[in-house]
Design a protein around this motif. Structure first.
Motif, short mmCIF file in Angstrom:
data_model
loop_
_atom_site.label_atom_id
_atom_site.label_comp_id
_atom_site.label_asym_id
_atom_site.label_seq_id
_atom_site.Cartn_x
_atom_site.Cartn_y
_atom_site.Cartn_z
N GLN A 182 36.47 17.69 -6.97
CA GLN A 182 36.16 18.82 -7.44
C GLN A 182 35.89 18.71 -9.18
OE1 GLN A 182 39.45 21.29 -6.01
NE2 GLN A 182 38.16 22.59 -5.62
N GLN A 183 36.43 17.85 -9.48
CA GLN A 183 36.24 17.49 -11.20
C GLN A 183 35.21 16.73 -11.21
OE1 GLN A 183 39.51 16.90 -9.72
NE2 GLN A 183 39.97 19.17 -10.32
N ARG A 184 34.74 15.93 -10.07
CA ARG A 184 33.43 14.87 -10.33
C ARG A 184 32.23 15.58 -9.56
NH1 ARG A 184 34.91 9.28 -9.00
NH2 ARG A 184 32.87 8.93 -9.47
N LEU A 185 32.11 16.78 -9.16
CA LEU A 185 30.94 17.16 -8.58
C LEU A 185 29.51 16.69 -9.13
CD1 LEU A 185 32.42 20.67 -7.47
CD2 LEU A 185 31.76 18.69 -6.11
N HIS A 186 29.50 16.70 -10.51
CA HIS A 186 28.47 16.37 -11.29
C HIS A 186 27.92 15.08 -11.04
CE1 HIS A 186 31.89 15.19 -13.79
NE2 HIS A 186 31.33 14.44 -14.24
N LEU A 216 35.81 17.21 5.84
CA LEU A 216 35.46 18.75 6.03
C LEU A 216 35.97 19.27 4.62
CD1 LEU A 216 34.90 21.40 7.69
CD2 LEU A 216 37.06 21.02 8.54
N GLN A 217 36.93 19.08 4.22
CA GLN A 217 37.17 19.75 2.93
C GLN A 217 36.31 19.26 1.91
OE1 GLN A 217 39.91 21.79 2.25
NE2 GLN A 217 38.68 22.00 0.48
N GLY A 218 35.93 18.16 1.59
CA GLY A 218 34.92 17.83 0.62
C GLY A 218 33.58 18.40 0.69
N SER A 219 33.10 18.72 2.05
CA SER A 219 32.01 19.39 2.44
C SER A 219 31.93 20.80 2.14
CB SER A 219 31.44 18.97 3.96
OG SER A 219 32.19 19.98 4.70
N LEU A 220 33.21 21.27 2.46
CA LEU A 220 33.23 22.69 1.80
C LEU A 220 33.10 23.04 0.27
CD1 LEU A 220 36.49 23.65 4.19
CD2 LEU A 220 34.09 24.59 4.21
N TRP A 221 33.75 22.15 -0.39
CA TRP A 221 33.86 22.06 -1.74
C TRP A 221 32.34 21.89 -2.33
CZ3 TRP A 221 38.60 18.55 -2.78
CH2 TRP A 221 39.69 19.33 -2.59
N LEU A 222 31.75 20.98 -1.77
CA LEU A 222 30.42 20.90 -2.10
C LEU A 222 29.30 22.13 -1.66
CD1 LEU A 222 30.06 16.98 -0.89
CD2 LEU A 222 29.69 17.91 -3.18
N ARG A 223 29.66 22.82 -0.64
CA ARG A 223 28.76 23.73 -0.23
C ARG A 223 29.07 24.90 -1.37
NH1 ARG A 223 29.93 22.53 5.58
NH2 ARG A 223 27.72 21.62 5.99
N TRP A 224 30.39 25.14 -1.62
CA TRP A 224 30.73 26.14 -2.84
C TRP A 224 30.07 25.68 -4.16
CZ3 TRP A 224 31.66 30.83 -1.65
CH2 TRP A 224 32.26 31.33 -0.33
N ALA A 225 29.90 24.56 -4.41
CA ALA A 225 29.31 24.32 -5.70
C ALA A 225 27.80 24.73 -5.66
CB ALA A 225 29.45 22.89 -5.89
N SER A 256 23.17 31.76 2.99
CA SER A 256 22.83 31.97 4.30
C SER A 256 23.35 30.89 5.40
CB SER A 256 21.69 32.80 4.68
OG SER A 256 20.64 31.58 4.45
N LEU A 257 23.59 31.10 6.71
CA LEU A 257 23.81 30.19 7.48
C LEU A 257 22.83 28.86 7.55
CD1 LEU A 257 26.08 31.90 10.23
CD2 LEU A 257 26.83 30.34 8.18
N ASP A 258 21.79 29.35 7.54
CA ASP A 258 20.48 28.35 7.67
C ASP A 258 20.10 27.86 6.23
OD1 ASP A 258 19.36 31.03 7.33
OD2 ASP A 258 17.74 30.54 8.60
N GLY A 259 20.63 28.52 5.23
CA GLY A 259 19.97 28.26 3.97
C GLY A 259 20.59 26.62 3.40
N GLU A 260 20.03 26.36 2.16
CA GLU A 260 20.33 25.16 1.67
C GLU A 260 21.71 24.71 1.40
OE1 GLU A 260 17.86 25.83 -1.80
OE2 GLU A 260 16.77 24.22 -1.32
N ALA A 261 22.65 25.60 1.10
CA ALA A 261 24.01 25.10 0.67
C ALA A 261 24.77 24.70 2.06
CB ALA A 261 24.65 26.48 0.28
N TYR A 262 23.97 25.16 3.21
CA TYR A 262 24.64 24.95 4.48
C TYR A 262 24.01 23.85 5.12
CZ TYR A 262 28.34 28.41 4.20
OH TYR A 262 29.20 29.24 3.54
N SER A 263 22.74 23.95 5.12
CA SER A 263 21.75 22.73 6.21
C SER A 263 21.77 21.49 5.29
CB SER A 263 20.58 23.47 6.11
OG SER A 263 19.84 23.54 4.93
N SER A 264 22.25 21.20 3.98
CA SER A 264 21.87 19.89 3.51
C SER A 264 23.28 19.27 3.53
CB SER A 264 21.54 20.28 1.91
OG SER A 264 22.25 20.83 1.41
#
Length: 121
Positions: A47-51, A72-81, A90-98
């Protein structure tokens, strides 16, 4: 959540498909066994190094760990970022599909005794 099984990930890597492997395990685990080309970023630092997460353009980002819980937890944090940065949520948007996470529950695992013995040398 998008999950990628170990076999599908291995096939993807064998084909040379653009893939950014983000290993969210601890450094001692990474020293024992790491996938070639993977980037170590322990979950406790993520979370502190997402950049610092910089996948190449068009690469699929896959978080990996020993069993799948941390990935799984890491992917959730990345998606929220990504969502906070304005990407399509959206479920088929970039935040979830990438972003995918690798669940090792169907892969071969070693026992804790084996890991302790490997660490002891």
């Amino acid at each position: 959540m998008h999950e990628i099984e170990p076999k599908a990930l291995a096939e993807r890597l064998a084909r040379g498909d653009a893939t950014y492997l983000l290993d969210v395990r601890e450094p001692f685990e990474y020293r024992i066994a790491a996938l070639p080309g993977s980037v170590l970023m322990p979950l406790g630092e993520l979370q502190q190094r997402l950049h610092d997460v910089r996948p190449p353009e068009g690469a699929l980002l896959v978080t990996i760990c020993h069993h799948g819980v941390r990935s799984l937890q890491g992917s959730l944090w990345l998606r929220w970022a990504l969502i906070e940065a304005g990407y399509d949520s959206s479920l088929d948007g970039e935040a979830y599909s990438s972003i995918f996470f690798q669940n090792a529950n169907n892969s071969v695992r070693v026992t804790n005794d084996f890991m302790r013995a490997a660490l002891a040398g």
